[in-house]
Design a protein around this motif. Structure first.
Motif: not given
Length: 566
Positions: A367-393
Motif C-alpha cells: 500500500g506504500m509507494e516510494v519515489r526518490i526525487i532530486a534534492i531541493t530545499d524549495d516547495p514543490i506544489s504538484e507531483w511529476s514523475e520528472n522529479l524522480c532521479v535515476s535508479a541508484g542515485e
C-alpha cells in the motif's frame, strides 16, 4: 473482515476506538493493559491491570463524563498524563467521544512544549497535578481552554476531576461516527531538525496503521507487548495485544535500567517489544555480558533512528528460535513506511552499510509507494514523475499511502515544504535522503538538512559515518559542516567507546584519518573532533542533534558562527 467492520465500512465511518470494543466483545477477560504498581518487601514488582472489558467500560464511563463536561466531537484537548491505566482509558474515551487529543513530548523542553501546546489552540486540558500547576503558572499559553480535568488530586485550581467524571454506573457509549478523513489526534514531531509541528492524524490513518502493523509483523490477538515508547503503547489494545508498561522514564530510553526491562519480559512472557536503537543497545549489551536468553520474544521492532548492524547482532543473540529484530522506517507524519528483519541485515545489507552505502530499511510495505526525487530545499506544489532521479542515485525520499498524514495543524509554510499534491492524493517529503536498489529496498543516507556541501561535492551523513564507526574505539560518529552552505568544511565528530581502554587523542585521530583515506566518501575529510557525549533527540535518545554539534565544532575550530542550511 469481521461483521462489525463490514457494517462500519458500508456506513462510511471509522473510529479507531472500535478495535478496543471488538476485543472486549471477543475476549472480555484477556488483559489489555498491565502497569507496575510498586514492589513488595522482597523487591518483587507488583502489577495492576485492566482486562479488555474493564478498559472498554472505563473508557465508556469517562466518555460520558467528558461529553457532559463539554469535551466532545472535534474538541482539541491537551492530554498530559503519564503512562498508566488512566492514560489508556482517557485516550480511548477521547476517541469514542470524537474529541481530538493533542500529544506533545514533555522532554522537548518547557518553552518548546508550551509553544506546541499554544499552537494547537486547545479547548480542553486533561493532566496530572504537575501539568495543572504548569498551566496555572503560565496561563498565557492556554487562553482558549474552557474545560479542565485533573487526573489525581486537584489542588487550588478549578475544573473537574477524572474520578468525578468516571464515577457513574456503566452504560455503553455510542462512539462518534467519525468520517475516515475526520481529525482523530494532533501529534507533534520532536523538532529535531526544525520547529516541532503538529501532524494531523485522522481516524482513517490510525485505522490504516493498525492494519499495516498487524499484517507486516503477523501480530495475533493474545500476544504480550512491551512498548518502551508511550505513543506506541496505544496500538497494543487496538491490535488485541496486552500492553505491559515498562518501569522506566520514557523520556530517557538511553538510560533505562536493563534489569527492569528484562524483568518485565520474563515476568509477563512478552512476545513483542518496541525499542529505540539506544535502548536496544543498552539492554542488548547487558544481556550479552550475562548470556541472557529472552525465549518468549517473537519479534523486536526498532525505530526512531538508524540501527547499527552490530547492535542488531548483539540483541539478536538474546533471542531464541526464529525471533528477529526488525528495523522500521517512518516518521510522525508517515508510519510505518518499510521494515527489514535481522536475518537480511546480518546476512546481506549490514556489510554494505559498513562500507558506506547507507542503512537499508527494507522494502515499502503493501500500500506504500516510494519515489526518490532530486534534492531541493524549495516547495514543490504538484507531483511529476520528472522529479524522480535515476535508479541508484541518492535523492530525497518521498512516500504516498494510507498511513501518510495529509497536513500539519495550521502551519501552511511547513505544509508547502513537506507535501506534494497529486490530484486528491498527497506525497510526503520525508526530509531524508536515500536511494533504492534493484530489489526496491530503501537505503537511508541521512537527513536532507544535514548534508554537507563543500563546493566540490555533497557529503551525506550516514554513509560517511559508517566508515569511521568501523574503528573499535568509536562508539558513534557524526558528520557536520562548518561554514556557509556551498563552502562548508566537513568535520567528523567522534564519541569514544567508554568500555575500552583510553587511547591518546593524537594517535586515535591519526588512525581515523588513515581510515578516512580508505574510502572515496571520506578521503577529503581532514578534521576530527572528540565530543564527550552527543546531544540527542528527546523522544528516542537516538537521533543526533547535528545542528548543535555543528555550532560546537565552529567554536572548537575558532570560526565565526555561520548561517545554517535551511
Amino acid at each position: 473482515m469481521k461483521h462489525g467492520e463490514a457494517g462500519k465500512k458500508q456506513e462510511g465511518w471509522v473510529n479507531v476506538s472500535s478495535h478496543l470494543t471488538e476485543m472486549a466483545t471477543a475476549h472480555p477477560r484477556w488483559r489489555a493493559v498491565v502497569v507496575p504498581a510498586g514492589r513488595d518487601r522482597a523487591n518483587r514488582v507488583c502489577y495492576a491491570h485492566y482486562t479488555f472489558r474493564q478498559l472498554d467500560r472505563a473508557s465508556d464511563r469517562i466518555a460520558h463524563g467528558l461529553a457532559e463536561a463539554g469535551i466532545g466531537r472535534g474538541v482539541r484537548t491537551i492530554l498530559m498524563v503519564t503512562p498508566s491505566l488512566d492514560f489508556f482509558a482517557l485516550t480511548f474515551a477521547l476517541f469514542k467521544a470524537g474529541a481530538v487529543p493533542v500529544m506533545v513530548d514533555p522532554g522537548m523542553g518547557l518553552l518548546r512544549m508550551l509553544s506546541c501546546l499554544a499552537q494547537s489552540r486547545p479547548e480542553g486540558f486533561i493532566g496530572i497535578p504537575k501539568a495543572h500547576l504548569l498551566r496555572t503558572l503560565r496561563p498565557r499559553y492556554f487562553p482558549t481552554v474552557r474545560t479542565w480535568v485533573t487526573v489525581g488530586r486537584r489542588w487550588f485550581w478549578g475544573g473537574f476531576t477524572l474520578s468525578r467524571l468516571a464515577d457513574r454506573p456503566w452504560r455503553p457509549f455510542p462512539p462518534a461516527r467519525t468520517d475516515p478523513s475526520e481529525t482523530a489526534a494532533i501529534l507533534f514531531t520532536t523538532g529535531s531538525t526544525g520547529p516541532a509541528k503538529g501532524a494531523v492524524y485522522t481516524h482513517g490513518v490510525f485505522d490504516a496503521q493498525v492494519r499495516s502493523i498487524r499484517d507486516r509483523f503477523e501480530i495475533r490477538p493474545g500476544e504480550i507487548d512491551l512498548p518502551t515508547f508511550p505513543l506506541f503503547a496505544l496500538f497494543a489494545p487496538a491490535l488485541g495485544m496486552t500492553a505491559v508498561i515498562p518501569d522506566m522514564d520514557p523520556t530517557r530510553p538511553a538510560r533505562v535500567d536493563p534489569v527492569k526491562i528484562i524483568e518485565a519480559v520474563e515476568n509477563q512472557g512478552v512476545t513483542n517489544m518496541f525499542a529505540s536503537p539506544a535502548l536496544l543497545h543498552r539492554v542488548g549489551a547487558y544481556g550479552s555480558r550475562r548470556r541472557i536468553k529472552l525465549t518468549s520474544i517473537r519479534r523486536v521492532i526498532s525505530a526512531g533512528a538508524p540501527t547499527l548492524p552490530a547492535n542488531v547482532a548483539q540483541f539478536s543473540a538474546l533471542l531464541a528460535g526464529g525471533a528477529q529484530v526488525h528495523s522500521g522506517y517512518g516518521a510522525t507524519e508517515a508510519m510505518p513506511v518499510s521494515s527489514i528483519g535481522s536475518r537480511e541485515i546480518l546476512s546481506e545489507t549490514g556489510k554494505w552499510s559498513e562500507r558506506g552505502r547507507g542503512t537499508c530499511v527494507g522494502q515499502p510495505l503493501p500500500g506504500m509507494e516510494v519515489r526518490i526525487i532530486a534534492i531541493t530545499d524549495d516547495p514543490i506544489s504538484e507531483w511529476s514523475e520528472n522529479l524522480c532521479v535515476s535508479a541508484g542515485e541518492i535523492g530525497e525520499i518521498t512516500v504516498k499511502g494510507p498511513v501518510v498524514t495529509r497536513r500539519y495543524f495550521e502551519r501552511p509554510r511547513d505544509e508547502a515544504l513537506s507535501k506534494i499534491r497529486q490530484g486528491s492524493a498527497v506525497w510526503h517529503r520525508m526530509g531524508d535522503v536515500g536511494w533504492q536498489d534493484e530489489k526496491g529496498r530503501i537505503w537511508f543516507c541521512g537527513r536532507k538538512g544535514h548534508r554537507v556541501t563543500t563546493g566540490n561535492e555533497t557529503l551525506f551523513t550516514i554513509p560517511c559515518e559508517a566508515i569511521f564507526n568501523r574503528h573499535p574505539a568509536v562508539s558513534r560518529s557524526a558528520l557536520v559542516g562548518v561554514g556557509p552552505a556551498g563552502r562548508q568544511t566537513p568535520v567528523i565528530c567522534i564519541e569514544r567507546e567508554k568500555n575500552r581502554a583510553p587511547q591518546r587523542r593524537d594517535a586515535l585521530r591519526a588512525e581515523l584519518l588513515d581510515l578516512a583515506r580508505t574510502s572515496p566518501l571520506t578521503e577529503r575529510i581532514e578534521t576530527v573532533l572528540f565530543h564527550p557525549s552527543f546531544p540527542v533527540d528527546i523522544r528516542h535518545n537516538s537521533k543526533i542533534f547535528r545542528e548543535k554539534l555543528a555550532g560546537w565544532a565552529e567554536k572548537q575550530m575558532g570560526m565565526p558562527k555561520m548561517p545554517k542550511m535551511s
